[in-house]
Design a protein around this motif. Structure first.
Motif, PDB file in Angstrom:
ATOM      1  N   LYS A  60      -0.859  -6.256  -4.723  1.00 48.68           N
ATOM      2  CA  LYS A  60      -1.709  -5.748  -3.647  1.00 48.68           C
ATOM      3  C   LYS A  60      -3.111  -6.350  -3.720  1.00 48.68           C
ATOM      4  O   LYS A  60      -3.655  -6.832  -2.723  1.00 48.68           O
TER       5      LYS A  60
ATOM      6  N   ARG B  98      -7.978  -6.003  13.768  1.00 48.87           N
ATOM      7  CA  ARG B  98      -7.421  -4.922  12.968  1.00 48.87           C
ATOM      8  C   ARG B  98      -7.746  -3.599  13.632  1.00 48.87           C
ATOM      9  O   ARG B  98      -8.910  -3.273  13.819  1.00 48.87           O
TER      10      ARG B  98
ATOM     11  N   HIS C  80      -9.403   5.496   1.490  1.00 48.44           N
ATOM     12  CA  HIS C  80      -8.756   4.226   1.831  1.00 48.44           C
ATOM     13  C   HIS C  80      -7.633   4.432   2.844  1.00 48.44           C
ATOM     14  O   HIS C  80      -7.505   3.672   3.806  1.00 48.44           O
TER      15      HIS C  80
ATOM     16  N   GLY D  19       0.824  -1.205   0.000  1.00 45.93           N
ATOM     17  CA  GLY D  19       0.000   0.000   0.000  1.00 45.93           C
ATOM     18  C   GLY D  19       0.859   1.255   0.000  1.00 45.93           C
ATOM     19  O   GLY D  19       0.599   2.200  -0.746  1.00 45.93           O
TER      20      GLY D  19
ATOM     21  N   ARG E 115     -10.287 -10.578   1.415  1.00 41.92           N
ATOM     22  CA  ARG E 115     -11.158  -9.632   2.118  1.00 41.92           C
ATOM     23  C   ARG E 115     -12.434  -9.349   1.326  1.00 41.92           C
ATOM     24  O   ARG E 115     -13.423  -8.915   1.889  1.00 41.92           O
TER      25      ARG E 115
ATOM     26  N   LYS F 274      -7.326   2.757   6.494  1.00 36.98           N
ATOM     27  CA  LYS F 274      -6.281   1.769   6.796  1.00 36.98           C
ATOM     28  C   LYS F 274      -5.073   2.338   7.513  1.00 36.98           C
ATOM     29  O   LYS F 274      -4.152   1.594   7.838  1.00 36.98           O
TER      30      LYS F 274
HETATM   31  C1  HEM Z   1      -3.641   2.567  -5.205  1.00 37.69           C
HETATM   32  C2  HEM Z   1      -4.424   1.654  -5.144  1.00 37.69           C
HETATM   33  C3  HEM Z   1      -4.882   0.792  -3.966  1.00 37.69           C
HETATM   34  C4  HEM Z   1      -5.812  -0.165  -4.157  1.00 37.69           C
HETATM   35  C5  HEM Z   1      -6.527  -0.486  -5.469  1.00 37.69           C
HETATM   36  C6  HEM Z   1      -6.044  -0.817  -2.883  1.00 37.69           C
HETATM   37  C7  HEM Z   1      -6.961  -1.833  -2.677  1.00 37.69           C
HETATM   38  C8  HEM Z   1      -7.254  -2.440  -1.456  1.00 37.69           C
HETATM   39  C9  HEM Z   1      -8.343  -3.338  -1.205  1.00 37.69           C
HETATM   40  C10 HEM Z   1      -9.382  -3.773  -2.222  1.00 37.69           C
HETATM   41  C11 HEM Z   1      -8.263  -3.739   0.093  1.00 37.69           C
HETATM   42  C12 HEM Z   1      -9.193  -4.684   0.826  1.00 37.69           C
HETATM   43  C13 HEM Z   1     -10.107  -3.840   1.661  1.00 37.69           C
HETATM   44  C14 HEM Z   1     -10.832  -4.588   2.738  1.00 37.69           C
HETATM   45  O1  HEM Z   1     -11.900  -5.121   2.433  1.00 37.69           O
HETATM   46  O2  HEM Z   1     -10.320  -4.605   3.855  1.00 37.69           O
HETATM   47  C15 HEM Z   1      -7.123  -3.080   0.675  1.00 37.69           C
HETATM   48  C16 HEM Z   1      -6.692  -3.261   1.991  1.00 37.69           C
HETATM   49  C17 HEM Z   1      -5.651  -2.556   2.579  1.00 37.69           C
HETATM   50  N1  HEM Z   1      -4.943  -1.498   2.002  1.00 37.69           N
HETATM   51 FE1  HEM Z   1      -5.106  -0.878   0.077  1.00 37.69          FE
HETATM   52  N2  HEM Z   1      -5.224  -0.263  -1.923  1.00 37.69           N
HETATM   53  C18 HEM Z   1      -4.504   0.746  -2.529  1.00 37.69           C
HETATM   54  C19 HEM Z   1      -3.600   1.582  -1.892  1.00 37.69           C
HETATM   55  C20 HEM Z   1      -3.274   1.527  -0.537  1.00 37.69           C
HETATM   56  C21 HEM Z   1      -2.471   2.493   0.167  1.00 37.69           C
HETATM   57  C22 HEM Z   1      -1.878   3.759  -0.448  1.00 37.69           C
HETATM   58  C23 HEM Z   1      -2.351   2.035   1.473  1.00 37.69           C
HETATM   59  C24 HEM Z   1      -1.608   2.619   2.640  1.00 37.69           C
HETATM   60  C25 HEM Z   1      -0.775   3.574   2.664  1.00 37.69           C
HETATM   61  C26 HEM Z   1      -3.079   0.806   1.581  1.00 37.69           C
HETATM   62  C27 HEM Z   1      -3.151   0.019   2.725  1.00 37.69           C
HETATM   63  C28 HEM Z   1      -4.031  -1.041   2.912  1.00 37.69           C
HETATM   64  C29 HEM Z   1      -4.146  -1.846   4.121  1.00 37.69           C
HETATM   65  C30 HEM Z   1      -3.302  -1.714   5.377  1.00 37.69           C
HETATM   66  C31 HEM Z   1      -5.158  -2.788   3.909  1.00 37.69           C
HETATM   67  C32 HEM Z   1      -5.685  -3.828   4.909  1.00 37.69           C
HETATM   68  C33 HEM Z   1      -5.267  -5.212   4.634  1.00 37.69           C
HETATM   69  C34 HEM Z   1      -5.867  -6.161   5.662  1.00 37.69           C
HETATM   70  O3  HEM Z   1      -6.516  -5.709   6.598  1.00 37.69           O
HETATM   71  O4  HEM Z   1      -5.662  -7.364   5.486  1.00 37.69           O
HETATM   72  N3  HEM Z   1      -3.644   0.523   0.356  1.00 37.69           N
HETATM   73  N4  HEM Z   1      -6.514  -2.274  -0.293  1.00 37.69           N
END
Ligand code: HEM
Lengths: 385, 141
Positions: free
Chosen positions: A89, B3, A161, A31, A96, A165
């Protein structure tokens, strides 16, 4: 909310996803990397948009001459790097999508709804971007406009997001993680291995494409849509004379350049007239919005010199018109800084030869620090604004 | 796994600001409808999500499940890495390989032999895979 039992089928089954790589820590690290690449991509993309359609408060300078080449090269390079990061990612967090219960509370509902524009937008931006630099347009909308507005939607969703997160990311970054090198139960990649493979893939894609703009590496550019030294007179063409429908008008002996608009003396110049004017040489990049660029030696008449002949004081902007009968890029505007820059030329020659018709014969605009689409070819008129 | 949640204030601030930016994007999309062709655009935008979540991702998992039992345990790590890298490179290069953008009036567009380029890149990737595989095979207990 009362939790209903989890249906025991397919991806909804308990333990349907066995790899420990589907962990918050992997998601957090990827992320952060995605956040950086998407932000760089967004800023350089919006910049490119403002250069081409400047809002009232924005004046793009003509120096440094190679600045746009760097910002747009960076835009395409970070977009390419984002591909492995995004796929990794999405794979990591895919379980999830099937979490049970799907919605835990109202906050969670808002968070999940915001994932729709995030995932759709991220995939859309990278897909349309890659297709565009590969000159492939399977959709029926104007690419720059569709891509531009999608980028605002995606970045908005990214802000939501990160808000959702942020706390997990902070927790995951605290301290060391003993599980990083652990090989998974069924013998697959460790987390570091997985991230290493994604980084390696990004590296391979970068090395085999970056040479299209960074010419020291042009020998490696096996997977680049362009080579900076391939094309008529040693550099690439984006729009050919045939597709611009200028074959007849560009070769017509009655060709004239007009200087009109807010001038003291309108000018009508034949090619012979133009050839007798003082010549100036400049080595300037041609930098395509599609991320390739090439350094070329140009020779021609300064735009400033023509404006002087027409009695135009410094400080005017100028619309440059092409013989092209239509198309969104048949004109471009030189803001006053560009119009007055001593290296902004109407070029007659490049790399020591008379311009090839695909490079804009008889006369093309070339100036420092401009996107290629604004270096109008087959110039027929300067309209002083 | 538990979480941690972002503080309510941070979360709702980001929601408000983020959706404001999204709204600006949606406004721009419709305000420039002659260029963006919203009906088409929405189809490609939502199509991106559907194709990823319900075609590409499940296929990836299916391939993983199919292969994991068929590859000797000590070769799984390197082959998984090789497959991921190869899939990413092939996917990214797909439009070039197919030559969708080739145009008869402009030979400077897509000038490379992309199949040859891909072969070189994949050979390099799998050479690395082979080295890692041999080492992990030797080290097996
Ligand atoms: C740029 C495109 C990005 C996409 C398409 C994306 C997509 C996703 C998706 C679909 C989820 C699952 C959400 C859920 O149901 O919990 C997720 C989880 C997460 N994302 Fe992203 N994300 C992006 C960028 C980022 C960024 C910039 C960060 C942090 C700086 C980030 C940190 C996280 C974290 C920590 C989780 C939780 C994972 C977990 O709990 O297992 N993401 N992301």
């Amino acid at each position: 909310m009362k939790s209903r039992p989890r249906p025991r089928k397919g991806p909804l089954k308990d333990g349907a996803f066995t790899s420990p790589l589907h962990s918050p820590r992997t998601a957090a690290l990827l992320g952060i990397a995605l956040g950086i690449t998407f932000t760089v991509c967004f800023l350089t993309g919006v910049l490119s948009h403002f250069i081409q359609q400047p809002p009232a408060w924005f004046t793009w300078p003509s120096r440094p001459a190679g600045l746009y080449r760097v910002t747009q090269g960076l835009h395409v390079a970070t977009g390419i790097i984002a591909i492995p990061l995004l796929l990794g990612k999405l794979w990591t967090v895919y379980p999830r999508l099937w979490q049970w219960p799907p919605i835990e509370n109202p906050t969670h509902l808002v968070e999940r709804i915001s994932l729709v524009p995030l995932v759709a937008g991220s995939v859309f931006l990278l897909f349309t971007g890659i297709a565009n630099i590969s000159l492939w347009y399977p959709w029926r909308f104007f690419f720059p406009a569709g891509h531009y507005w999608a980028s605002w939607i995606t970045m908005g969703a990214l802000i939501v997001h990160v808000g959702a997160k942020g706390a997990i990311v902070r927790r995951e970054l605290r301290g060391r993680d003993p599980a990083g090198l652990q090989v998974t139960l069924n013998g697959g990649l460790s987390r570091r291995g997985f991230l290493g493979v994604l980084a390696g893939s990004a590296g391979v894609l970068t090395l085999t494409t970056i040479g299209q703009t960074f010419s020291p590496l042009k020998g490696l550019a096996a997977l680049a849509p362009r080579r900076p030294d391939v094309g008529p007179q040693g550099f690439p063409v984006n729009k050919s004379a045939v597709s611009a429908k200028v074959l007849g008008s560009a070769l017509d002996p009655r060709y004239r350049l007009r200087v009109t608009g807010r001038v003291e003396r309108p000018l009508i110049l034949s090619l012979d007239d133009l050839r007798t004017l003082p010549r100036h040489r400049a080595t300037l990049p041609i930098s395509c919005v599609e991320g390739w660029s090439a350094t070329v030696d140009w020779e021609g008449v300064r735009v400033r010199r023509l404006l002087e002949l027409a009695g135009v004081a410094r400080g005017h902007s100028v619309r440059v018109e092409s013989l092209q009968p239509n198309g969104l890029y048949r004109t471009s505007v030189l803001n006053s800084v560009h119009a007055d820059d001593p290296d902004t030329l109407l070029a007659l020659r490049c790399n020591g030869q008379v311009l090839h018709i695909d490079h804009g014969y008889p006369l093309r605009l070339i100036g420092p620090n401009r996107p290629g689409v604004m270096q109008t070819k087959w110039v027929s008129e300067l309209v002083v604004l | 796994m538990n979480r941690p949640r972002s503080s309510r204030r941070v979360f709702w601030t980001c929601v408000a600001f983020g959706w404001l930016v999204i709204a600006y994007g949606v406004w721009g999309l419709f305000d420039n409808a002659t260029r963006t062709n919203p009906e088409q655009w929405i189809r490609w935008f939502m199509g991106s999500l559907v194709v990823h979540d319900f075609v590409v991702a499940p296929l990836t998992f299916a391939v993983g499940v199919f292969l994991v039992g068929r590859i000797p345990r000590h070769l799984r790590t390197p082959s998984q890495g090789g497959l991921i890298a190869s899939a990413i490179v092939v996917l990214t290069t797909w439009p070039l390989l197919r030559g969708y953008g080739l145009r008869p009036d402009n030979p400077s567009a897509l000038p490379n032999d992309y199949l040859a380029g891909l072969n070189i890149v994949l050979s390099a990737v799998w050479a690395v895979v082979a080295v890692v595989a041999i080492r992990s095979w030797r080290r097996r207990p």
